[in-house]
Design a protein around this motif. Structure first.
Motif, PDB file in Angstrom:
ATOM      1  N   ARG A   1       8.676   8.611   6.318  1.00 61.52           N
ATOM      2  CA  ARG A   1       7.991   7.328   6.203  1.00 61.52           C
ATOM      3  C   ARG A   1       8.587   6.557   5.030  1.00 61.52           C
ATOM      4  O   ARG A   1       8.204   6.733   3.898  1.00 61.52           O
ATOM      5  N   LEU A   2       9.538   5.735   5.346  1.00 59.81           N
ATOM      6  CA  LEU A   2      10.235   4.990   4.291  1.00 59.81           C
ATOM      7  C   LEU A   2       9.831   3.521   4.356  1.00 59.81           C
ATOM      8  O   LEU A   2       9.884   2.894   5.406  1.00 59.81           O
ATOM      9  N   GLN A   3       9.402   3.003   3.223  1.00 62.96           N
ATOM     10  CA  GLN A   3       9.166   1.557   3.140  1.00 62.96           C
ATOM     11  C   GLN A   3      10.234   0.978   2.227  1.00 62.96           C
ATOM     12  O   GLN A   3      10.647   1.621   1.280  1.00 62.96           O
TER      13      GLN A   3
ATOM     14  N   ASP B   1       0.863  -1.181   0.000  1.00 65.65           N
ATOM     15  CA  ASP B   1       0.000   0.000   0.000  1.00 65.65           C
ATOM     16  C   ASP B   1       0.888   1.215   0.000  1.00 65.65           C
ATOM     17  O   ASP B   1       1.984   1.186   0.538  1.00 65.65           O
ATOM     18  N   LEU B   2       0.400   2.294  -0.562  1.00 66.34           N
ATOM     19  CA  LEU B   2       1.176   3.524  -0.537  1.00 66.34           C
ATOM     20  C   LEU B   2       0.265   4.650  -0.063  1.00 66.34           C
ATOM     21  O   LEU B   2      -0.782   4.910  -0.658  1.00 66.34           O
ATOM     22  N   GLN B   3       0.690   5.299   1.048  1.00 70.35           N
ATOM     23  CA  GLN B   3      -0.076   6.429   1.582  1.00 70.35           C
ATOM     24  C   GLN B   3       0.569   7.724   1.126  1.00 70.35           C
ATOM     25  O   GLN B   3       1.711   7.735   0.693  1.00 70.35           O
ATOM     26  N   ARG B   4      -0.156   8.812   1.291  1.00 70.19           N
ATOM     27  CA  ARG B   4       0.436  10.125   1.033  1.00 70.19           C
ATOM     28  C   ARG B   4       1.613  10.330   1.980  1.00 70.19           C
ATOM     29  O   ARG B   4       1.525  10.008   3.157  1.00 70.19           O
TER      30      ARG B   4
ATOM     31  N   GLN C   1      16.424  16.772  -2.007  1.00 66.54           N
ATOM     32  CA  GLN C   1      15.726  17.913  -1.416  1.00 66.54           C
ATOM     33  C   GLN C   1      14.327  18.045  -2.003  1.00 66.54           C
ATOM     34  O   GLN C   1      13.350  18.275  -1.293  1.00 66.54           O
ATOM     35  N   ARG C   2      14.268  17.871  -3.329  1.00 71.26           N
ATOM     36  CA  ARG C   2      12.979  17.977  -4.010  1.00 71.26           C
ATOM     37  C   ARG C   2      12.040  16.864  -3.539  1.00 71.26           C
ATOM     38  O   ARG C   2      10.846  17.085  -3.334  1.00 71.26           O
ATOM     39  N   PHE C   3      12.584  15.669  -3.348  1.00 67.50           N
ATOM     40  CA  PHE C   3      11.786  14.552  -2.824  1.00 67.50           C
ATOM     41  C   PHE C   3      11.199  14.917  -1.472  1.00 67.50           C
ATOM     42  O   PHE C   3      10.032  14.658  -1.187  1.00 67.50           O
ATOM     43  N   ALA C   4      12.044  15.515  -0.627  1.00 64.22           N
ATOM     44  CA  ALA C   4      11.594  15.867   0.720  1.00 64.22           C
ATOM     45  C   ALA C   4      10.444  16.865   0.652  1.00 64.22           C
ATOM     46  O   ALA C   4       9.433  16.717   1.355  1.00 64.22           O
ATOM     47  N   GLU C   5      10.584  17.869  -0.217  1.00 60.75           N
ATOM     48  CA  GLU C   5       9.498  18.846  -0.379  1.00 60.75           C
ATOM     49  C   GLU C   5       8.211  18.157  -0.812  1.00 60.75           C
ATOM     50  O   GLU C   5       7.130  18.454  -0.328  1.00 60.75           O
ATOM     51  N   HIS C   6       8.383  17.230  -1.770  1.00 61.96           N
ATOM     52  CA  HIS C   6       7.214  16.569  -2.348  1.00 61.96           C
ATOM     53  C   HIS C   6       6.471  15.749  -1.296  1.00 61.96           C
ATOM     54  O   HIS C   6       5.241  15.820  -1.191  1.00 61.96           O
ATOM     55  N   THR C   7       7.217  14.978  -0.527  1.00 56.87           N
ATOM     56  CA  THR C   7       6.550  14.142   0.477  1.00 56.87           C
ATOM     57  C   THR C   7       5.966  15.011   1.587  1.00 56.87           C
ATOM     58  O   THR C   7       4.896  14.717   2.109  1.00 56.87           O
ATOM     59  N   ALA C   8       6.658  16.101   1.920  1.00 60.41           N
ATOM     60  CA  ALA C   8       6.129  16.991   2.952  1.00 60.41           C
ATOM     61  C   ALA C   8       4.809  17.598   2.494  1.00 60.41           C
ATOM     62  O   ALA C   8       3.907  17.835   3.300  1.00 60.41           O
ATOM     63  N   ALA C   9       4.670  17.817   1.179  1.00 58.12           N
ATOM     64  CA  ALA C   9       3.435  18.389   0.647  1.00 58.12           C
ATOM     65  C   ALA C   9       2.362  17.326   0.425  1.00 58.12           C
ATOM     66  O   ALA C   9       1.322  17.603  -0.171  1.00 58.12           O
TER      67      ALA C   9
ATOM     68  N   ASP D   1       4.458   8.798   1.725  1.00 58.34           N
ATOM     69  CA  ASP D   1       5.316   7.613   1.765  1.00 58.34           C
ATOM     70  C   ASP D   1       6.417   7.669   0.702  1.00 58.34           C
ATOM     71  O   ASP D   1       6.232   8.247  -0.365  1.00 58.34           O
ATOM     72  N   VAL D   2       7.531   7.031   1.036  1.00 57.87           N
ATOM     73  CA  VAL D   2       8.551   6.771   0.038  1.00 57.87           C
ATOM     74  C   VAL D   2       8.757   5.263   0.002  1.00 57.87           C
ATOM     75  O   VAL D   2       8.988   4.652   1.040  1.00 57.87           O
ATOM     76  N   LEU D   3       8.615   4.687  -1.152  1.00 58.13           N
ATOM     77  CA  LEU D   3       8.820   3.245  -1.279  1.00 58.13           C
ATOM     78  C   LEU D   3      10.095   3.020  -2.072  1.00 58.13           C
ATOM     79  O   LEU D   3      10.195   3.409  -3.231  1.00 58.13           O
ATOM     80  N   HIS D   4      11.074   2.440  -1.413  1.00 60.46           N
ATOM     81  CA  HIS D   4      12.351   2.168  -2.053  1.00 60.46           C
ATOM     82  C   HIS D   4      12.383   0.701  -2.456  1.00 60.46           C
ATOM     83  O   HIS D   4      12.367  -0.175  -1.601  1.00 60.46           O
ATOM     84  N   ILE D   5      12.437   0.447  -3.753  1.00 56.41           N
ATOM     85  CA  ILE D   5      12.447  -0.939  -4.219  1.00 56.41           C
ATOM     86  C   ILE D   5      13.875  -1.353  -4.484  1.00 56.41           C
ATOM     87  O   ILE D   5      14.604  -0.698  -5.233  1.00 56.41           O
ATOM     88  N   GLU D   6      14.274  -2.449  -3.849  1.00 55.45           N
ATOM     89  CA  GLU D   6      15.654  -2.896  -3.970  1.00 55.45           C
ATOM     90  C   GLU D   6      15.707  -4.257  -4.637  1.00 55.45           C
ATOM     91  O   GLU D   6      14.729  -4.999  -4.632  1.00 55.45           O
ATOM     92  N   GLY D   7      16.850  -4.560  -5.163  1.00 57.46           N
ATOM     93  CA  GLY D   7      17.012  -5.862  -5.789  1.00 57.46           C
ATOM     94  C   GLY D   7      18.210  -5.848  -6.699  1.00 57.46           C
ATOM     95  O   GLY D   7      18.652  -4.793  -7.145  1.00 57.46           O
TER      96      GLY D   7
END
Lengths: 66, 210, 227, 256
Positions: B199-201, B26-29, B173-181, B31-37
């Motif tokens: 909020r990092l998944q 699930d992804l909430q407002r 920095q831009r990511f941080a602004e985006h998630t904060a908004a 959230d940052v989802l980091h996909i690894e592999g």
């Protein structure tokens, strides 16, 4: 029976070459298609066996690593 | 409506190999989802499947599951910004033309292309054909979209590729602004994030193993 | 949410494509030079007598047009595919068929239209009798949109393959046969003095039909190719 | 947005179903074909105009008919695959296309051979032969596109789109070729358009048509089964199926 003898049947009233050529090519083409179909199956089996061997190698490598 | 996206039981097989199975999140407002592999694990396939570029074998992808309105395809496409491996920058056009045409295509009229290029650090290179710029600079042209896009959900495939440390810093920095908004981000990256989102998944795709 | 209307997106795609091709003028010029050279090969090959040349002129010009359409078609989507623009296009909220239509229109403007303008020169070189010139130009005007639209289908289908060239011709040339038959038939009709308008009208109808349906095929093909 | 990408028909079921039908269909096809050929070649009376050369009709007409309908079938299965996201329909394309190609080839070659005694030349730009030649090109295009993709699934989809474009074009091509033929006063010998036939010729022809249809069906079944196995190679049931076959043919195993 439209022909009186085997000879007449083969000759086809003078058109024997054309008639038999047409039929020959037709059934040869169909034969190629049929054989090709069986061949594809054989190829699949080979691919399958190769794949199994690949998996075995992978499993073995994992065992060695761990 | 704080849930942007729910994904249930995705299954992907490519060339007879199972990349992932039973993948759900699930992804909430915010959230940052980091996909690894590892390479070839199916990270890109997953991201491309989320935006419908790739058809998966099974699974359910739902944008705005809490929305009462029926969300048709056009609706979610406006809410999602996808940037793939390839920057989508035309080599023949200048940086400036690339930025303004990109904005026009996304339907944003009121942008300041000069301002945007200055923001991503391409000041002075505006009227060079993009083909003469480096890979990192081309990437920066593509990334200007992040500064005017109004899509709440960003799906970014390896956004840091070819960027220098300054660029990576800027982007985070831009990511941080985006998630904060109240926005959300799904990204793949081989580098660890230097920035700590609130909020990092993390999602790890193992790939290939059955 | 201010999203572009369909018309705005259509124009944006057109503008971008026009700008890109304008920076690479040789891409427009080379197919035209190709036609000119093919056309001038024929008098050398079959002799410059006006009776032979006049009879085969329409056919030669049309065959050259088909070949030149194939020559440039690979580039229609190749660059967009390689730099990622194509997948961005598929993600726009606007119908992909519409955006594909924009690309077809640009392709026609830069390959079909110059061909129409070049046609009198080819007719001159091949000694096509003057009474058939209007018909030749008319068939090119209504026929080249078919060329652009069908070429776009083939180009979209093969764009991800990297080695489209010969394959593309294999896919497209059979589809061009009706176009070739009716177009050269029309010119021939005006050469022998019968009415050519039924064929031109028929070509116009085919052209409309193609322009209506082809964008959907192109869109479907693009979706398969970016997969 | 939501979508459920579920398999409508299970490949395994279809595979076994086809396997069960195949011997019956192939058996009947062989019987009908044998009957049709023997009847046509030996028992049907000679034509009063063309003598015995007309007997080529017993392969030419059935294959020509089937080559057209198989192309339509190709496009139809592609359409079904697109509209209902039915992957099995996509796969059918690669099973139908080679059969259609072969039948088109046969009808073309037999037509040309038949033309030799009638027209005195191996190739005449007759409307029917020309259309058949273009159909052959269309088949070649579809197959070439399918094989050009390394990923079978994309290949099937791309070839399906081409087949649909082609099937819209076929009536136009036919009409244009016929018009072109009358324009150029080509061969006026109407070898292929025959007056109503006597029953003694018509019945064996119908038997041959039925035989060739069943033959096409069994060839398609065989290829469809192969295609299902190829697409589902990783599934457990396929592994079981192939392992069984491999043990039945131990020589095979050593070879690889």
């Amino acid at each position: 029976m439209a022909f009186e003898s085997w000879q007449a049947f083969i000759e086809m009233g003078g058109y024997g070459f054309y008639v038999w050529l047409a039929f020959g090519i037709s059934f040869a083409a169909i034969a190629v298609l049929v054989i090709n179909g069986f061949g594809a199956r054989v190829k699949l089996q080979r691919e399958f066996i190769k794949q199994q061997q690949r998996q075995q190698r992978l499993a073995q490598r994992k065992k060695e690593v761990s | 409506m704080s849930t942007l996206l729910t994904v249930k039981q995705l299954v992907s097989q490519r060339a007879g190999r199972t990349l992932f199975a039973d993948l759900s999140f699930d992804l909430q407002r915010g959230d940052v989802l980091h996909i690894e592999g590892v390479n070839g694990a199916g990270k890109s396939t997953l991201l491309r499947a989320l935006v419908g570029l790739v058809q998966l074998q099974a699974g359910d992808i739902r944008y705005f599951p809490e929305s009462a309105l029926p969300t048709d395809a056009n609706d979610w496409r406006q809410q999602v910004l996808f940037l793939g491996h390839k920057p989508g920058v035309k080599a023949e056009l200048t940086a400036l033309e690339n930025v303004s045409l990109q904005a026009q295509l996304s339907g944003v009229e009121s942008i300041e292309p000069w301002q945007l290029l200055a923001t991503v650090g391409l000041l002075g290179l505006e009227d060079l054909p993009a083909g003469q710029l480096s890979a990192g600079q081309q990437r920066r042209i593509a990334l200007t979209r992040l500064w005017y896009s109004q899509a709440p959900l960003w799906i970014l495939d390896e956004p840091f590729t070819a960027l220098d440390t300054d660029g990576i810093e800027l982007l985070q920095q831009r990511f941080a602004e985006h998630t904060a908004a109240g926005g959300a981000i799904i990204l793949t990256s081989h580098q660890p994030l230097t920035w700590q989102p609130t909020r990092l998944q993390r999602l790890r795709i193992t790939g290939g193993d059955e | 949410m201010n999203s572009a209307s369909n018309w705005q997106a259509f124009r944006a795609v057109m503008r971008r494509d026009l700008m890109v091709v304008m920076r690479r003028r040789s891409d427009i010029l080379n197919p035209l030079l190709f036609i000119l050279m093919v056309v001038s090969l024929f008098p050398l090959a079959v002799g410059p007598g006006p009776d032979i040349l006049g009879r085969i002129a329409a056919g030669v010009i049309w065959v050259a047009a088909l070949l030149s359409a194939l020559l440039g078609s690979e580039r229609l989507f190749r660059d967009d595919f390689l730099d990622g623009s194509l997948e961005q296009l598929t993600l726009l909220p606007q119908p992909l068929a519409l955006l594909a239509a924009a690309k077809v229109v640009v392709h026609w403007l830069l390959s079909g239209l110059p061909l129409v303008i070049l046609a009198p020169l080819c007719a001159l070189l091949l000694k096509l009798p003057l009474q058939a010139w209007p018909t030749l130009v008319a068939t090119l005007v209504v026929g080249t949109p078919i060329l652009s639209a069908v070429t776009a289908i083939g180009a979209a289908l093969t764009v991800s393959l990297g080695r489209g060239g010969a394959l593309l011709s294999l896919l497209l040339l059979p589809l061009f046969i009706p176009l070739l038959i009716f177009a050269s038939g029309a010119v021939e009709a005006s050469l022998v003095g019968t009415a050519a308008w039924p064929q031109v009208l028929l070509l116009g109808g085919l052209s409309l039909l193609t322009l209506l349906l082809a964008p959907f095929a192109v869109a479907a093909a693009i979706r398969v190719s970016v997969n | 947005m939501w979508r459920w990408l579920h398999p409508y028909a299970k490949p395994e079921t279809v595979y076994h179903l086809l396997g069960r039908w195949l011997p019956w269909v192939a058996g009947t096809a062989t019987l009908m074909l044998a009957a049709g050929m023997v009847w046509g070649l030996a028992f049907a009376p000679a034509d009063y105009q063309q003598g015995d050369s007309y007997r080529i009709i017993f392969v030419h007409v059935p294959t020509a008919m089937l080559s057209m309908s198989l192309y339509v079938g190709l496009a139809l299965s592609a359409l079904i695959g697109r509209v209902w996201q039915l992957k099995m329909a996509d796969w059918a394309l690669s099973a139908i296309a080679p059969v259609g190609l072969t039948f088109t080839f046969i009808s073309l070659v037999t037509g040309a051979i038949w033309g030799k005694p009638m027209w005195g030349t191996w190739w005449e730009w007759d409307a029917r032969l020309t259309s058949q030649l273009i159909l052959l090109f269309l088949y070649i295009g579809v197959l070439a596109l399918y094989h050009a993709f390394s990923d079978n699934r994309s290949g099937a989809k791309a070839a399906g789109i081409l087949a649909m474009v082609g099937v819209i074009n076929i009536p136009i091509i036919r009409y244009s070729v016929e018009w072109w033929n009358t324009l150029h006063q080509g061969s006026t010998l109407t070898v292929f358009e025959r007056p109503p036939m006597a029953n003694s010729m018509l019945v064996p022809l119908l038997v041959s048509i039925l035989g060739f249809s069943l033959l096409a069906a069994s060839l398609i079944f065989q290829r469809m089964r192969n295609e299902i196995l190829r697409q589902e190679l990783r599934r457990p049931w396929v592994k079981q199926e192939l392992a069984e076959l491999a043990t039945q043919q131990p020589a095979m195993k050593e070879q690889s």
